[in-house]
Structure formats: structure tokens, C-alpha cells
Enzyme design. Structure first.
Site, PDB file in Angstrom:
ATOM      1  N   GLU A 259      -4.466  -0.684  -8.956  1.00 58.75           N
ATOM      2  CA  GLU A 259      -3.649   0.540  -9.200  1.00 58.75           C
ATOM      3  C   GLU A 259      -2.311  -0.186  -9.549  1.00 58.75           C
ATOM      4  O   GLU A 259      -1.758  -0.695  -8.780  1.00 58.75           O
ATOM      5  CB  GLU A 259      -3.329   1.392  -7.915  1.00 58.75           C
ATOM      6  CG  GLU A 259      -2.572   2.619  -8.047  1.00 58.75           C
ATOM      7  CD  GLU A 259      -2.601   3.390  -7.121  1.00 58.75           C
ATOM      8  OE1 GLU A 259      -2.601   3.005  -5.643  1.00 58.75           O
ATOM      9  OE2 GLU A 259      -2.512   4.601  -6.762  1.00 58.75           O
TER      10      GLU A 259
ATOM     11  N   ASN B  22      -3.546   6.276  -2.030  1.00 56.38           N
ATOM     12  CA  ASN B  22      -3.349   6.507  -0.364  1.00 56.38           C
ATOM     13  C   ASN B  22      -2.805   8.058  -0.640  1.00 56.38           C
ATOM     14  O   ASN B  22      -3.221   8.634   0.623  1.00 56.38           O
ATOM     15  CB  ASN B  22      -2.457   5.377   0.030  1.00 56.38           C
ATOM     16  CG  ASN B  22      -3.429   4.180   0.399  1.00 56.38           C
ATOM     17  OD1 ASN B  22      -4.377   4.249   1.063  1.00 56.38           O
ATOM     18  ND2 ASN B  22      -2.563   3.271   0.221  1.00 56.38           N
TER      19      ASN B  22
ATOM     20  N   SER C 257       0.792  -1.146   0.098  1.00 60.27           N
ATOM     21  CA  SER C 257      -0.109  -0.075  -0.049  1.00 60.27           C
ATOM     22  C   SER C 257       0.833   1.083   0.090  1.00 60.27           C
ATOM     23  O   SER C 257       0.451   2.551  -0.390  1.00 60.27           O
ATOM     24  CB  SER C 257      -1.005  -0.056   1.249  1.00 60.27           C
ATOM     25  OG  SER C 257      -1.627  -1.200   1.547  1.00 60.27           O
TER      26      SER C 257
ATOM     27  N   HIS D 285      -1.371  -3.007  -7.054  1.00 63.99           N
ATOM     28  CA  HIS D 285      -2.314  -2.714  -5.823  1.00 63.99           C
ATOM     29  C   HIS D 285      -3.874  -2.915  -5.947  1.00 63.99           C
ATOM     30  O   HIS D 285      -4.519  -2.381  -6.478  1.00 63.99           O
ATOM     31  CB  HIS D 285      -1.835  -1.144  -5.597  1.00 63.99           C
ATOM     32  CG  HIS D 285      -2.175  -0.743  -4.236  1.00 63.99           C
ATOM     33  ND1 HIS D 285      -2.692   0.515  -4.134  1.00 63.99           N
ATOM     34  CD2 HIS D 285      -2.775  -1.248  -3.068  1.00 63.99           C
ATOM     35  CE1 HIS D 285      -2.859   0.573  -2.631  1.00 63.99           C
ATOM     36  NE2 HIS D 285      -3.179  -0.528  -2.039  1.00 63.99           N
TER      37      HIS D 285
HETATM   38  N1  NAD Z   1      -5.816  -4.913   3.815  1.00 65.61           N
HETATM   39  C1  NAD Z   1      -6.131  -4.118   2.992  1.00 65.61           C
HETATM   40  O1  NAD Z   1      -7.129  -3.360   3.007  1.00 65.61           O
HETATM   41  C2  NAD Z   1      -5.039  -3.787   1.909  1.00 65.61           C
HETATM   42  C3  NAD Z   1      -5.451  -3.253   0.789  1.00 65.61           C
HETATM   43  C4  NAD Z   1      -4.424  -3.060  -0.324  1.00 65.61           C
HETATM   44  C5  NAD Z   1      -3.262  -3.460   0.062  1.00 65.61           C
HETATM   45  N2  NAD Z   1      -2.855  -4.193   1.129  1.00 65.61           N
HETATM   46  C6  NAD Z   1      -1.242  -4.315   1.306  1.00 65.61           C
HETATM   47  O2  NAD Z   1      -1.371  -6.101   1.006  1.00 65.61           O
HETATM   48  C7  NAD Z   1      -0.182  -6.636   1.807  1.00 65.61           C
HETATM   49  C8  NAD Z   1      -0.850  -7.813   2.866  1.00 65.61           C
HETATM   50  O3  NAD Z   1      -1.961  -7.074   3.603  1.00 65.61           O
HETATM   51  P1  NAD Z   1      -3.113  -7.969   4.415  1.00 65.61           P
HETATM   52  O4  NAD Z   1      -4.103  -7.091   4.937  1.00 65.61           O
HETATM   53  O5  NAD Z   1      -3.448  -9.163   3.593  1.00 65.61           O
HETATM   54  O6  NAD Z   1      -2.152  -8.468   5.653  1.00 65.61           O
HETATM   55  P2  NAD Z   1      -2.576  -9.710   6.516  1.00 65.61           P
HETATM   56  O7  NAD Z   1      -1.705  -9.232   7.793  1.00 65.61           O
HETATM   57  O8  NAD Z   1      -3.762 -10.003   6.572  1.00 65.61           O
HETATM   58  O9  NAD Z   1      -1.555 -10.801   5.805  1.00 65.61           O
HETATM   59  C9  NAD Z   1      -0.166 -10.946   5.620  1.00 65.61           C
HETATM   60  C10 NAD Z   1       0.183 -12.491   5.576  1.00 65.61           C
HETATM   61  O10 NAD Z   1       1.695 -12.424   4.968  1.00 65.61           O
HETATM   62  C11 NAD Z   1       2.219 -13.730   5.822  1.00 65.61           C
HETATM   63  N3  NAD Z   1       3.495 -13.370   5.719  1.00 65.61           N
HETATM   64  C12 NAD Z   1       4.324 -12.705   6.619  1.00 65.61           C
HETATM   65  N4  NAD Z   1       5.561 -13.118   6.510  1.00 65.61           N
HETATM   66  C13 NAD Z   1       5.713 -13.746   5.354  1.00 65.61           C
HETATM   67  C14 NAD Z   1       6.686 -14.237   4.505  1.00 65.61           C
HETATM   68  N5  NAD Z   1       7.996 -13.857   4.783  1.00 65.61           N
HETATM   69  N6  NAD Z   1       6.493 -15.240   3.516  1.00 65.61           N
HETATM   70  C15 NAD Z   1       5.319 -15.579   3.398  1.00 65.61           C
HETATM   71  N7  NAD Z   1       4.152 -15.105   3.921  1.00 65.61           N
HETATM   72  C16 NAD Z   1       4.419 -14.051   5.097  1.00 65.61           C
HETATM   73  C17 NAD Z   1       1.373 -13.623   7.273  1.00 65.61           C
HETATM   74  O11 NAD Z   1       1.599 -15.004   7.779  1.00 65.61           O
HETATM   75  C18 NAD Z   1      -0.111 -13.293   6.792  1.00 65.61           C
HETATM   76  O12 NAD Z   1      -0.737 -14.299   6.369  1.00 65.61           O
HETATM   77  C19 NAD Z   1       0.076  -5.472   2.472  1.00 65.61           C
HETATM   78  O13 NAD Z   1       1.574  -5.169   1.748  1.00 65.61           O
HETATM   79  C20 NAD Z   1      -0.625  -4.441   2.691  1.00 65.61           C
HETATM   80  O14 NAD Z   1      -0.131  -3.098   2.679  1.00 65.61           O
HETATM   81  C21 NAD Z   1      -3.766  -4.097   2.403  1.00 65.61           C
END
Ligand code: NAD
Length: 312
Positions: free
Chosen positions: A168, A206, A135, A156
């Protein structure tokens, strides 16, 4: 020869609907990303360090497909085919060895992502495109952790991924035109609408959203209006489907704070300084939906929007 503008380039297996895709991180975003690729016929390997998280993700994907079946937007057969397209792995080396594209959606942490991209560079086949769903972390910085920065790009997706149309697409400093063109074509193939932007703090989504949320929190902090009033003005006056305070709760107040800090540091401009109320709420563990309370209170099973006692 550069085929930069030719989005129907079927020489790339991704654009022909072939090619294997690996998704790193089986959390909120990773399971949604795996869902849409699998539904579009790609073989997807979902990778997470946590086997439990992988199990939960498969259960969530299945439940989300059931919802689509119940609504009549897909058949049971489509669901079965899509679920059969998804496999899981607990190591990067196993999960990416045949991939044409990797979409990284692991926890938002710079060091963690740099480390993942270093590993990807070693384990993924030559020519494999490495995308990040970050993000807020610079795509250029992530790309610099690899020896293939021209093949690194931001992809994104928005939450919830199966529902939200936008992707995005963020060009890093070194991303090649051909890679951008492939990812644009691929996003369309997934039924999404791609928008290409350049790599500066917050990208577009963002950079514009977070100052609006911060301003809404400042308005509350300064007593200009209450939680319900602020959200109602923006919903009814601007036709936003959700008010900025409710949206902040949904995104997670810790995530909003961290993105504002990226904007503040990246531009060196005090206009992005997070509102002290936001900082306090995060320190107090009031993170929004995920902690059960933010600007509103969230009770399992209830869809009623109830303002937190702190703001009554
Ligand atoms: N949640 C949102 O609304 C949203 C929206 C757009 C983008 N994002 C981006 O998406 C990404 C993930 O966000 P999320 O909300 O799904 O997070 P989340 O916490 O729900 O999931 C993250 C996952 O990554 C795993 N993980 C951590 N280290 C790891 C590794 N070394 N290898 C493999 N897996 C690993 C964790 O075990 C977890 O299951 C982030 O970069 C976030 O900024 C999130």
C-alpha cells in the site's frame, strides 16, 4: 519537467535495480523488507539500535530463505547472493550515507519516527527517498519533520513480507508524483502489487480492516456468537483465509487497539471507538500470538486452533 507517469524511468538508480537501500528497524517487518530487496539484487543495509536484534534478523532471513529453497522457489545460489547483499549497521549515520532509498520500519511510535526522520534528513544523501512502513501514523506529519517532504512516502508492506503481494503506497500531502511513480515501479520490481492511496487515518488497509475486527469483537462481547463461530462465518461465508478474531491475535491486540484510537482521533467519529473487551484484553496482557493468548491459545509447536478458556 515532471516524469510523474513514466515508471520505467531508468535515470533513477532504484528502477534500474541499482542503488543502495537502507532499512531501519530489524524486527518482524524490517527483516522481511530487507529479505525482498536483497532477493531482487539491491545492496541492503539493515539498521537497528539493537545489535542483538540485527543478529536475530540475519538468522531469521537465512531461515526464511532456506524455506524458499526447500520449496524449490529459489536455489541455494540465489540465497547465497541475496544474503551477501545484506549488511548491518547500528547507527543511522553509518547506514544511510550511500542510500537511494530508506525504508523505515522501526517501532510504531510517533515521537520515535519523527526523530528518526529528522536524523534521516540530515544523514541521507540529497535526493534519497525516505519511505515509512507505518501502519497508522500520518505520512504528512512524518514528512513535515524533514526539509524534503516531497521525497517522503508511505510504503506499507504486509506481514509476512516475502509472502504477501500487496504494497500500500501512501502519498503524503507533499509527496511528488515522480517519487510515487518511482516507488510504484520499484514495488513491481520486487514482485509486489502496489496500490496508491492518499494519506488519511488508517489509509485503506487498516481503515477497512480494523472496524471489521472491532465489530467481530463487539459481536463476541455482546454474546451474538462465540469465537469459533464468528471466525467460521467470516472464513466460510466470505472466503477470508483467516477469521477476524484469529487475524487480530496475529496482528497483536495492542496494535489493533492503537490503530482504532488513531481512526477515532483522526476522524473524530465514535463509530471507531474500540470495544471495551478489546481494551480489557490489552490491559490484561492478552495480546494474541505474541503473548501466547488472545481469543485463542498459542502453544509452541502446535498449529491447532484452541479457543481461550475465557471464551468457552
Ligand atoms: N507487524 C506487522 O504485522 C506490521 C504490518 C505492517 C506494518 N507494520 C509497521 O512496521 C513497523 C515495524 O513493526 P514491527 O512489527 O516490525 O516491529 P518490531 O517491534 O518487530 O520491530 C521494530 C524494530 O525497530 C527497532 N528500533 C526501535 N527504535 C529504533 C531506532 N531509533 N532506530 C533503529 N531501529 C529502531 C527495534 O529495536 C526493533 O527491532 C511499525 O511501524 C508497524 O506499524 C507492522
Amino acid at each position: 519537467m515532471n516524469n510523474a507517469t513514466n515508471t520505467s524511468d531508468t535515470r533513477n538508480p532504484l528502477l534500474g535495480g541499482r542503488g543502495a537501500v537502507a532499512v531501519i528497524g530489524a524486527g518482524t517487518m524490517g527483516n522481511g523488507i530487507a529479505h525482498v530487496f536483497a532477493q531482487s539484487g539491491f545492496a541492503v543495509t539493515l539498521i537497528d539500535v539493537s545489535a542483538v536484534q540485527l543478529e536475530n534478523a540475519i538468522a531469521t532471513i537465512s531461515k526464511n530463505f532456506d524455506r524458499q529453497v526447500a520449496k524449490g522457489t529459489i536455489t541455494e545460489e540465489v540465497k547465497a547472493l541475496a544474503m551477501a547483499n545484506i549488511s548491518t549497521a547500528t547507527t543511522i549515520a553509518d547506514g544511510v550515507k550511500n542510500a537511494s532509498l530508506v525504508v523505515e520500519a522501526a517501532t510504531e511510535n510517533t515521537e520515535l519516527k519523527l526523530n528518526i526522520f529528522k536524523q534521516l534528513d540530515e544523514a541521507a544523501p540529497a535526493g534519497c527517498i525516505l519511505a515509512s512502513n507505518t501502519s497508522s501514523i500520518s505520512i504528512t506529519k512524518i514528512a513535515a519533520a524533514t526539509k524534503r517532504p516531497e521525497l517522503v512516502i508511505g510504503m506499507h508492506f504486509m506481514n509476512p513480507v516475502p509472502v504477501m503481494k500487496l504494497v500500500e503506497i501512501i502519498n503524503g500531502y507533499a509527496t511528488s508524483n515522480e517519487v510515487t511513480s518511482t516507488i510504484v515501479g520499484l514495488s513491481k520490481q520486487l514482485g509486489k502489487i502496489p496500490c496508491v492511496v492518499n494519506d488519511y487515518p488508517g489509509f485503506i488497509a487498516n481503515r477497512i480492516l480494523m472496524p471489521m475486527i472491532n465489530e467481530a469483537i463487539y459481536s463476541l462481547y455482546e454474546g451474538v456468537a462465540g469465537v469459533a463461530e464468528i471466525d467460521t462465518v467470516m472464513k466460510l461465508g466470505m472466503a477470508h483465509p483467516m477469521g477476524p478474531l484469529q487475524l487480530a491475535d496475529f496482528i497483536g491486540l495492542d496494535v489493533c487497539l492503537s490503530i482504532l484510537k488513531v481512526l477515532q482521533d483522526g476522524f473524530g467519529n465514535p463509530k471507531y471507538a474500540p470495544c471495551p473487551l478489546l481494551v480489557n484484553m490489552v490491559m490484561a496482557g492478552r495480546l494474541g500470538v505474541k503473548s501466547g493468548e488472545g481469543f485463542y491459545i498459542y502453544t509452541a509447536g502446535s498449529k491447532e486452533l484452541v479457543v481461550s478458556e475465557s471464551f468457552k
